[in-house]
Scaffold this motif. Structure first.
Motif, short mmCIF file in Angstrom:
data_model
loop_
_atom_site.label_atom_id
_atom_site.label_comp_id
_atom_site.label_asym_id
_atom_site.label_seq_id
_atom_site.Cartn_x
_atom_site.Cartn_y
_atom_site.Cartn_z
N THR A 85 0.78 -1.41 0.04
CA THR A 85 0.03 0.07 -0.07
C THR A 85 0.79 1.32 0.09
O THR A 85 0.34 2.33 0.10
CB THR A 85 -0.85 0.03 1.30
N LEU A 86 2.13 1.08 -0.15
CA LEU A 86 3.15 2.12 -0.08
C LEU A 86 3.83 2.49 -1.39
O LEU A 86 4.21 1.71 -2.19
CB LEU A 86 4.12 1.89 1.00
N ILE A 87 3.96 3.85 -1.68
CA ILE A 87 4.70 4.33 -2.71
C ILE A 87 5.67 5.44 -2.19
O ILE A 87 5.13 6.40 -1.26
CB ILE A 87 3.89 4.73 -3.97
N ILE A 88 6.74 5.59 -2.51
CA ILE A 88 8.09 6.41 -1.99
C ILE A 88 8.22 7.56 -3.20
O ILE A 88 8.39 7.22 -4.20
CB ILE A 88 9.21 5.75 -1.51
N GLY A 89 8.01 8.82 -2.84
CA GLY A 89 8.45 9.92 -3.75
C GLY A 89 9.56 10.72 -3.39
O GLY A 89 9.84 10.89 -2.17
N GLU A 97 2.03 14.81 -8.04
CA GLU A 97 2.13 14.70 -9.59
C GLU A 97 1.71 13.46 -10.04
O GLU A 97 1.07 13.35 -11.08
CB GLU A 97 3.52 15.11 -10.00
N PHE A 98 2.15 12.48 -9.66
CA PHE A 98 1.78 10.99 -9.92
C PHE A 98 0.36 11.19 -10.07
O PHE A 98 -0.24 10.49 -10.99
CB PHE A 98 2.32 10.17 -9.12
N CYS A 99 -0.28 11.44 -8.79
CA CYS A 99 -1.88 11.50 -8.74
C CYS A 99 -2.30 11.89 -9.90
O CYS A 99 -3.55 11.46 -10.48
CB CYS A 99 -2.36 11.90 -7.51
N ILE A 100 -2.09 13.16 -10.30
CA ILE A 100 -2.82 13.86 -11.12
C ILE A 100 -2.42 13.37 -12.70
O ILE A 100 -3.43 13.45 -13.55
CB ILE A 100 -2.31 15.57 -11.10
N ASN A 241 -4.54 1.93 -1.35
CA ASN A 241 -4.92 0.45 -1.66
C ASN A 241 -4.03 -0.02 -3.00
O ASN A 241 -3.69 0.99 -3.53
CB ASN A 241 -6.61 0.22 -1.83
N ALA A 242 -3.82 -1.08 -3.19
CA ALA A 242 -2.97 -1.69 -4.09
C ALA A 242 -3.03 -1.25 -5.38
O ALA A 242 -2.36 -0.96 -6.30
CB ALA A 242 -2.82 -3.27 -4.02
N GLU A 243 -4.56 -1.28 -5.67
CA GLU A 243 -4.66 -0.48 -7.23
C GLU A 243 -4.11 0.72 -7.50
O GLU A 243 -3.58 1.10 -8.66
CB GLU A 243 -6.11 -0.71 -7.35
N ILE A 244 -4.27 1.49 -6.69
CA ILE A 244 -3.93 2.83 -6.67
C ILE A 244 -2.35 2.87 -6.91
O ILE A 244 -1.71 3.76 -7.72
CB ILE A 244 -4.26 4.02 -5.71
N ILE A 245 -1.73 2.33 -5.78
CA ILE A 245 -0.33 2.25 -5.85
C ILE A 245 0.25 1.67 -7.17
O ILE A 245 1.22 2.11 -7.57
CB ILE A 245 0.17 1.61 -4.56
N GLN A 246 -0.31 0.64 -7.71
CA GLN A 246 0.04 0.10 -9.10
C GLN A 246 0.03 0.96 -10.14
O GLN A 246 0.93 1.04 -11.00
CB GLN A 246 -0.72 -1.29 -9.04
N ALA A 247 -0.84 1.89 -10.00
CA ALA A 247 -1.04 2.67 -11.03
C ALA A 247 -0.14 3.90 -11.07
O ALA A 247 0.61 4.36 -11.94
CB ALA A 247 -2.53 3.53 -11.11
#
Length: 367
Positions: A85-89, A97-100, A241-247
């Protein structure tokens, strides 16, 4: 040369002026300059983090561990979440920026408060999305709901607590509001200052695990740049959640965090005593700024962060105040670029704060 036309509507983000610039322009000795502009930890980084930086700098010729396994392990333990469930920036703003980029395009709408972190708008406009703002400067959930129902945005930003003003939504009220948001809308909760907010008032605390379990379309953002004192190392994180992190991971460039930065973040997270001292200093010094405002007739936003915002009335002018203080070696943040006659001051050490009060009093007595 022509550039992407979306750049025409974007203003360059204004950072707090660096100490080096003040030294060059005003001839002030470096050790005499006080920077209370960028909400950095006035106590600095954890000694354990500094030690980790020095140790790991020896491997500067090697690429870092791109899986960031050790830092994710530490964060997963800290927040009681799964590593997936984690992403590092490189700072939490890289994850913004990733989200947008993952969710928005030129047909999208992105909802945020009237006055909030400027990079939300910068990244939104970079993809041609329409920025929708509430009427009030501070977060108002009634206005958010009205705007949400009217515009049906693809992304919703809530800065809890809010930068640059300092107010903080109640977590229960926030969750009630989010229940009315469609599951296809990406909810971004920016918790850059949560360490300060929850120490002051637990009703303001956003628990990442509870957030993502309740709202599968939400992401929580955190950073090591504020309470952890690692602004110069540029480490942020997202929990979703994993779906968002994968994207989002599809957009993350390889090796976006340096080896010393990863090591520093792990050490800082483990040094709970340093965090405790940092938060306690903030809680102890904040009332002095509130009392100073009251004594001088300034309005201010009760703050749940490590800064406070003062609002001025004519003839007092925020630009003149900021310029005067700058020439005296005191760097604070002028909020004129937000359309406000206001300044934002980072809560420093006792000595730094006393210097601020003395210089500002001198300015006021000249008027």
């Amino acid at each position: 040369m022509t550039f992407n036309s979306t750049l025409d509507s974007i203003k360059t983000y204004e950072t707090g002026r660096p100490i080096e610039l003040v030294v060059r322009e005003y001839g002030i000795a470096e050790d005499a300059v006080v920077k209370l502009a960028s909400n950095e930890n006035p106590l600095g980084a954890s000694p354990k983090a500094i030690e980790a930086i020095i140790k790991n700098a020896q491997n500067a010729h090697l690429y870092p561990d791109d899986s960031m396994f050790a830092l994710k392990e530490s964060l997963a333990k800290h927040f009681d979440v799964d590593k997936n469930t984690l992403i590092i920036g490189s700072g939490s703003d890289q994850i913004i920026e990733f989200c947008i980029h993952a969710k928005a395009n030129e047909k999208s709408k992105i909802l945020m408060a009237k006055t909030t972190f400027a990079m939300y708008e910068v990244y939104a406009k970079a993809v041609g999305a329409e920025v929708v703002r509430t009427k009030s400067h501070e977060h108002n959930l009634t206005e958010f709901l009205e705007s949400y129902k009217q515009h049906k945005p693809e992304i919703l930003f809530l800065c809890i607590p809010n930068n640059p003003l300092g107010e903080c939504l109640d977590s229960k009220e926030t969750f009630e509001f989010l229940k009315q948001v469609d599951k296809n809308c990406l909810i971004v909760i920016d918790g850059a200052y949560q360490e300060y907010a929850k120490a002051k008032d637990l009703s303001k605390a956003i628990q990442p695990k509870e957030l993502i379990n309740t709202f599968p379309n939400a992401i929580y953002l955190g950073t090591f740049s504020k309470a952890y004192g690692l602004g110069g190392m540029r480490v942020g994180y997202g929990i979703a959640n994993a779906e968002i992190i994968q994207a989002l991971s599809k957009l993350r460039p390889p090796f976006n965090i340096t080896t010393p930065s990863l090591a520093a973040a792990i050490a800082a997270l483990e040094d709970k005593e340093h965090i405790k001292k940092s938060v306690e200093n903030n809680l102890a010094q904040m009332p002095l700024f509130e009392n100073f405002a009251k004594e001088n007739g300034f309005d201010f936003t009760p703050s749940y962060t490590n800064f406070i915002t003062y609002y001025f009335k004519a003839p007092l002018d925020s630009t003149k105040v900021a310029d005067y203080l700058l020439q005296k070696g005191m760097i604070i943040r002028n909020l004129a670029s937000y359309g406000l006659n206001a300044i934002r001051i980072t809560i420093g050490t006792k000595e730094q704060n006393e210097k601020f009060f003395a210089l500002f009093n001198t300015y006021l007595n000249q008027k």
